[in-house]
Design an enzyme around this catalytic site. Sequence first.
Site, PDB file in Angstrom:
ATOM      1  CD  GLU A 220      35.432  49.790  33.106  1.00 26.81           C
ATOM      2  OE1 GLU A 220      35.775  49.904  32.300  1.00 26.81           O
ATOM      3  OE2 GLU A 220      34.481  51.064  33.054  1.00 26.81           O
ATOM      4  CB  CYS A 254      41.850  45.920  30.549  1.00 25.71           C
ATOM      5  SG  CYS A 254      41.746  47.858  30.933  1.00 25.71           S
TER       6      CYS A 254
HETATM    7  P1  NAD Z   1      40.881  40.390  39.803  1.00 25.59           P
HETATM    8  O1  NAD Z   1      39.893  39.788  39.209  1.00 25.59           O
HETATM    9  O2  NAD Z   1      41.708  38.911  40.189  1.00 25.59           O
HETATM   10  O3  NAD Z   1      40.681  41.387  40.767  1.00 25.59           O
HETATM   11  C1  NAD Z   1      40.958  42.654  40.974  1.00 25.59           C
HETATM   12  C2  NAD Z   1      40.141  42.615  43.053  1.00 25.59           C
HETATM   13  O4  NAD Z   1      39.137  42.031  42.859  1.00 25.59           O
HETATM   14  C3  NAD Z   1      41.124  43.550  43.606  1.00 25.59           C
HETATM   15  O5  NAD Z   1      41.510  43.721  44.505  1.00 25.59           O
HETATM   16  C4  NAD Z   1      41.019  41.611  43.926  1.00 25.59           C
HETATM   17  O6  NAD Z   1      41.710  41.687  45.627  1.00 25.59           O
HETATM   18  C5  NAD Z   1      39.480  41.677  44.316  1.00 25.59           C
HETATM   19  N1  NAD Z   1      39.043  40.637  44.137  1.00 25.59           N
HETATM   20  C6  NAD Z   1      39.144  39.802  44.690  1.00 25.59           C
HETATM   21  N2  NAD Z   1      37.959  38.321  44.934  1.00 25.59           N
HETATM   22  C7  NAD Z   1      37.015  39.330  45.136  1.00 25.59           C
HETATM   23  C8  NAD Z   1      36.125  39.030  45.953  1.00 25.59           C
HETATM   24  N3  NAD Z   1      35.302  37.826  46.104  1.00 25.59           N
HETATM   25  N4  NAD Z   1      35.404  40.096  46.039  1.00 25.59           N
HETATM   26  C9  NAD Z   1      35.361  41.376  46.471  1.00 25.59           C
HETATM   27  N5  NAD Z   1      36.647  41.413  45.749  1.00 25.59           N
HETATM   28  C10 NAD Z   1      37.337  40.499  45.299  1.00 25.59           C
HETATM   29  O7  NAD Z   1      41.739  41.281  38.284  1.00 25.59           O
HETATM   30  P2  NAD Z   1      43.256  41.792  38.190  1.00 25.59           P
HETATM   31  O8  NAD Z   1      44.372  40.095  38.094  1.00 25.59           O
HETATM   32  O9  NAD Z   1      44.178  42.427  39.772  1.00 25.59           O
HETATM   33  O10 NAD Z   1      43.035  42.493  37.025  1.00 25.59           O
HETATM   34  C11 NAD Z   1      43.592  41.919  35.868  1.00 25.59           C
HETATM   35  C12 NAD Z   1      42.131  41.815  35.345  1.00 25.59           C
HETATM   36  O11 NAD Z   1      41.230  43.168  35.631  1.00 25.59           O
HETATM   37  C13 NAD Z   1      41.879  41.620  34.506  1.00 25.59           C
HETATM   38  O12 NAD Z   1      40.649  40.123  33.928  1.00 25.59           O
HETATM   39  C14 NAD Z   1      41.907  42.865  32.725  1.00 25.59           C
HETATM   40  O13 NAD Z   1      41.288  43.073  31.866  1.00 25.59           O
HETATM   41  C15 NAD Z   1      40.957  43.538  33.509  1.00 25.59           C
HETATM   42  N6  NAD Z   1      40.702  44.584  34.008  1.00 25.59           N
HETATM   43  C16 NAD Z   1      39.999  45.871  33.244  1.00 25.59           C
HETATM   44  C17 NAD Z   1      39.621  47.373  32.774  1.00 25.59           C
HETATM   45  C18 NAD Z   1      38.776  48.049  32.031  1.00 25.59           C
HETATM   46  O14 NAD Z   1      39.050  48.831  32.360  1.00 25.59           O
HETATM   47  N7  NAD Z   1      37.842  47.604  32.227  1.00 25.59           N
HETATM   48  C19 NAD Z   1      41.568  47.649  33.364  1.00 25.59           C
HETATM   49  C20 NAD Z   1      42.525  46.961  34.054  1.00 25.59           C
HETATM   50  C21 NAD Z   1      41.779  45.733  34.169  1.00 25.59           C
END
Ligand code: NAD
Length: 469
Positions: A220, A254
């Site tokens: 997502e 998002c």
């Molecule tokens: P992010 O990708 O920075 O982090 C998301 C998660 O991934 C966190 O728990 C983080 O700890 C983890 N993570 C980071 N590096 C990792 C790795 N190397 N391996 C495994 N896990 C890792 O995103 P964010 O800043 O927390 O959230 C914002 C983003 O999420 C935006 O792009 C937004 O559009 C998206 N989002 C999408 C939805 C949806 O339903 N499609 C919903 C909410 C947010």
Amino acid sequence: MDQPIGGFGGNALHDSFHRMFEISRAEPPPTLEQRQDRLARLRALIKDNEKRFEQAISADFGHRSSTETLIAETLSLLGDIKHTSRHLKRWMAPRKVSTQLQFLPGKNRLLPQPLGVVGVIAPWNYPLQLTVAPAIGAIAAGNRVMIKPSELSPHFAALLQETVAAKFDASEMMVTGIEAGVAEAFARLPFDHLMFTGSTRVGRIVAAEAGKNLTPVTLELGGKSPTIVDRSADLDEVAPRIAYAKLMNAGQTCIAPDYVLAPQDRVEALAGKIWGAMQQMWGTDPANPDYTSIIAEHHYARLKSLVDDAVARGARLLQPASADDAAWAGKRKFPPTLVLGATHEMKIMQEEIFGPLLPILGYSEPTEPINFINGRDRPLALYWFGTDDTARDQVLERTVSGGVTINDCLVHFAQANQPMGGVGASGTGAYHGEWGFNTFTKMKPIFYRSPYNRFADLYPPYGAKIARL
Ligand code: NAD
């Protein structure tokens, strides 16, 4: 219950996973009653700690509107749990599939089975919603669940860990720590399914790690969700709907409208009306409790750099105050900002905004928005406003996006029977309601042979039998 609280990094992470994994293989799938009991405990967890979650999430943001936590997280999840519990018996039942003539009177069925252990990696923007909603689908489908919250939500993560440990055995559902290294180690665990919600950049890394274990993923992700205002739209109706969707959670949503495409000669009028609606709903005082802070300093600085870059390249702003203003910056509240005269070269039109900045761009021909959108990554959401059904259907047919709301924004997310998910760079797979149940289920096809099937007629020696086919 017997779960330890605190870090679940390193060996503890692996030990917890392996215990869950072994039990998932050793025990029969949970019955309807067991699954409903788990869902009821999840419901109680949310209800009993509603205020504490609200406070923890607000502490992580600096300030989070309590009403928005209630609407977008708590109430939405309670509704999801109710819907799932109500329909679970039907979803769990073996499904009939028709049988071709030559295989009658044998019969076909699909048997829904739990996959085993599901991993959930969540972001910080709606931390309760995006950890628990996947867990609802996974539990309903009979799985065990491990959750990894975001390191930007430490208060929330500690509370979720504590409350899950109080209501669930560690072999049913558990929450990991968020210390350095856990995220990477978590993505390497050989889950039966991994659900990741977050950025497209990290989604690629997680998908690659999961691929090494052949773990299927639901991704997502984010991106730039366009809003098209058709010439047939009533701007007085459009403006408050866009303003609300953009400033909810200060744009850290998002599926927030990322930018608006409007007929060139209506851009000024639309901007004025959106601006008016924003002021009416949120005012211009940064102390307004309905207006949420930006999650972290580096995100505030990122938004500022998007605005600075746009201004340096000739954009014009509508803003109640500069982002450097101490009254706003001190609370990490970013002044709502409309950006006029944005161009494709600007950073604000190249990366997901994820904040309260709204570029409004003009178009001349009705096909321009379609070509514009199709020249970019597939968006997570698309919004269209107007009354011209032909123009609407042309956009619906010719663009591909995760989901669409017509004449409003965000509302498709709240539909219990619709799949939530992206496409291409905005994600893969879907969940919510029955779609979530199916995502976390192995639909096992089974053919039941009848004593009256005459397959033996085709056993060798084939000879003339085959010639007769
Ligand atoms: P992010 O990708 O920075 O982090 C998301 C998660 O991934 C966190 O728990 C983080 O700890 C983890 N993570 C980071 N590096 C990792 C790795 N190397 N391996 C495994 N896990 C890792 O995103 P964010 O800043 O927390 O959230 C914002 C983003 O999420 C935006 O792009 C937004 O559009 C998206 N989002 C999408 C939805 C949806 O339903 N499609 C919903 C909410 C947010």
